[in-house]
Design a protein around this motif. Structure first.
Motif, mmCIF file in Angstrom:
data_model
loop_
_atom_site.group_PDB
_atom_site.id
_atom_site.type_symbol
_atom_site.label_atom_id
_atom_site.label_comp_id
_atom_site.label_asym_id
_atom_site.label_seq_id
_atom_site.Cartn_x
_atom_site.Cartn_y
_atom_site.Cartn_z
ATOM 1 N N MET A 1 -77.512 -52.474 72.664
ATOM 2 C CA MET A 1 -76.285 -53.277 72.727
ATOM 3 C C MET A 1 -76.292 -54.410 71.708
ATOM 4 N N PHE A 2 -77.458 -54.960 71.368
ATOM 5 C CA PHE A 2 -77.499 -55.984 70.329
ATOM 6 C C PHE A 2 -76.939 -55.426 69.030
ATOM 7 N N PHE A 3 -77.445 -54.275 68.594
ATOM 8 C CA PHE A 3 -76.998 -53.701 67.325
ATOM 9 C C PHE A 3 -75.518 -53.322 67.360
ATOM 10 N N VAL A 4 -75.085 -52.738 68.465
ATOM 11 C CA VAL A 4 -73.686 -52.315 68.593
ATOM 12 C C VAL A 4 -72.753 -53.537 68.570
ATOM 13 N N ILE A 5 -73.051 -54.533 69.385
ATOM 14 C CA ILE A 5 -72.157 -55.690 69.498
ATOM 15 C C ILE A 5 -72.262 -56.597 68.267
ATOM 16 N N ALA A 6 -73.447 -56.726 67.674
ATOM 17 C CA ALA A 6 -73.571 -57.528 66.449
ATOM 18 C C ALA A 6 -72.729 -56.915 65.341
ATOM 19 N N GLY A 7 -72.781 -55.602 65.206
ATOM 20 C CA GLY A 7 -71.947 -54.924 64.204
ATOM 21 C C GLY A 7 -70.470 -55.152 64.472
ATOM 22 N N ALA A 8 -70.083 -55.062 65.729
ATOM 23 C CA ALA A 8 -68.682 -55.287 66.100
ATOM 24 C C ALA A 8 -68.284 -56.740 65.844
ATOM 25 N N ALA A 9 -69.176 -57.682 66.127
ATOM 26 C CA ALA A 9 -68.882 -59.105 65.918
ATOM 27 C C ALA A 9 -68.669 -59.401 64.438
ATOM 28 N N LEU A 10 -69.514 -58.833 63.596
ATOM 29 C CA LEU A 10 -69.365 -59.057 62.157
ATOM 30 C C LEU A 10 -68.082 -58.411 61.641
ATOM 31 N N TYR A 11 -67.815 -57.193 62.078
ATOM 32 C CA TYR A 11 -66.592 -56.504 61.664
ATOM 33 C C TYR A 11 -65.354 -57.236 62.177
ATOM 34 N N GLY A 12 -65.396 -57.651 63.440
ATOM 35 C CA GLY A 12 -64.243 -58.287 64.063
ATOM 36 C C GLY A 12 -64.146 -59.784 63.821
ATOM 37 N N GLU A 13 -65.138 -60.367 63.120
ATOM 38 C CA GLU A 13 -65.169 -61.803 62.802
ATOM 39 C C GLU A 13 -65.027 -62.681 64.046
ATOM 40 N N SER A 14 -65.758 -62.319 65.094
ATOM 41 C CA SER A 14 -65.676 -63.041 66.364
ATOM 42 C C SER A 14 -66.955 -63.812 66.641
ATOM 43 N N THR A 15 -66.825 -65.122 66.757
ATOM 44 C CA THR A 15 -67.965 -65.978 67.064
ATOM 45 C C THR A 15 -68.444 -65.763 68.496
ATOM 46 N N SER A 16 -67.513 -65.592 69.423
ATOM 47 C CA SER A 16 -67.922 -65.389 70.815
ATOM 48 C C SER A 16 -68.621 -64.038 70.985
ATOM 49 N N LEU A 17 -68.174 -63.028 70.271
ATOM 50 C CA LEU A 17 -68.837 -61.724 70.331
ATOM 51 C C LEU A 17 -70.219 -61.811 69.675
ATOM 52 N N LEU A 18 -70.337 -62.610 68.612
ATOM 53 C CA LEU A 18 -71.645 -62.832 67.994
ATOM 54 C C LEU A 18 -72.587 -63.509 68.983
ATOM 55 N N ALA A 19 -72.084 -64.508 69.698
ATOM 56 C CA ALA A 19 -72.897 -65.184 70.717
ATOM 57 C C ALA A 19 -73.363 -64.177 71.764
ATOM 58 N N ASP A 20 -72.473 -63.282 72.143
ATOM 59 C CA ASP A 20 -72.803 -62.257 73.121
ATOM 60 C C ASP A 20 -73.898 -61.332 72.586
ATOM 61 N N VAL B 1 -64.639 -72.648 57.648
ATOM 62 C CA VAL B 1 -64.114 -71.399 57.091
ATOM 63 C C VAL B 1 -63.470 -70.613 58.240
ATOM 64 N N PRO B 2 -62.271 -71.040 58.659
ATOM 65 C CA PRO B 2 -61.641 -70.383 59.812
ATOM 66 C C PRO B 2 -61.194 -68.954 59.492
ATOM 67 N N SER B 3 -61.187 -68.140 60.520
ATOM 68 C CA SER B 3 -60.681 -66.769 60.391
ATOM 69 C C SER B 3 -60.127 -66.340 61.746
ATOM 70 N N LEU B 4 -59.265 -65.353 61.708
ATOM 71 C CA LEU B 4 -58.685 -64.813 62.936
ATOM 72 C C LEU B 4 -59.479 -63.583 63.348
ATOM 73 N N PRO B 5 -60.169 -63.641 64.479
ATOM 74 C CA PRO B 5 -60.935 -62.473 64.914
ATOM 75 C C PRO B 5 -60.003 -61.327 65.325
ATOM 76 N N ILE B 6 -60.541 -60.122 65.261
ATOM 77 C CA ILE B 6 -59.778 -58.935 65.656
ATOM 78 C C ILE B 6 -59.911 -58.783 67.171
ATOM 79 N N PHE B 7 -58.808 -59.085 67.876
ATOM 80 C CA PHE B 7 -58.884 -59.129 69.342
ATOM 81 C C PHE B 7 -59.187 -57.773 69.951
#
Length: 189
Positions: A19-38, A91-97
């Motif tokens: 799950m670390f690898f799956v969610i880290a990849g998704a966080a980077l792709y989706g530009e989500s800080t909360s998903l990165l924290a997860d 460096v703000p960005s809009l994450p992919i919800f």
């Protein structure tokens, strides 16, 4: 009891490492800080479970030292997320919800399974108690990221992602303090 603990820890270690690898990849792709924290929480958990496997057949002092190290790992994860939050302020960005929503639910499913597997071990010793604490936090993290995804969608803003990331950092810090305190208490005895 040790063999049961070892078997459970091996399963939850594998789940969290994947799950670390799956969610880290998704966080980077989706530009989500909360998903990165997860995802970093999943990495911390995988390391925690690996250390817990080491400590299962050791004495109480070793278990307490491993729990102390786990608490420090949780603190390191929170520092990493704080750095990401500061970066996002500049460096703000809009994450992919959609990415946030789908992968938070995937994480919720995986962490729900881990929590179920660890339930019977949560009061056996300081080692398993700290593992339980990590797993319980994961459920809150996943639900928070899912709510943040909905709020990003509703508002069209990245702020809900940041707010949830801050909340997750506070949860990680609280967990770190609890695990470290329990470890020190065990070491004093």
């Amino acid at each position: 009891m040790r063999e049961r603990q070892r078997g459970t820890l091996q399963i939850v270690l594998a789940i969290n490492a994947v799950m670390f690898f799956v969610i880290a990849g998704a966080a980077l792709y989706g530009e989500s800080t909360s998903l990165l924290a997860d995802s970093l929480d999943n990495l911390g958990d995988a390391l925690t479970y690996a250390l817990s496997l080491y400590a299962v057949s050791r004495d109480a002092t070793v278990k307490a030292k491993v729990a102390l190290f786990k608490g420090l790992l949780i603190a390191l994860a929170s520092a990493t997320v704080i750095a990401q939050i500061i970066y996002k302020l500049y460096v703000p960005s809009l994450p992919i919800f959609e990415v946030m929503g789908v992968f938070s639910l995937l994480g919720l499913t995986a962490n729900g399974l881990c929590l179920f597997l660890l339930w019977r071990h949560r009061h056996e010793d300081v080692n398993m108690s700290s593992v339980w604490e990590c797993s319980r936090n994961d459920i809150a993290s996943n639900l928070s990221v899912f709510i943040a995804a909905g709020a990003v969608w509703l508002t069209g803003s990245g702020w809900p992602d940041m707010v949830v990331a801050i909340g997750l950092v506070l949860l990680l810090i609280r967990s770190s303090v609890r695990v470290i305190s329990a470890a020190f208490k065990e070491l004093r005895q």
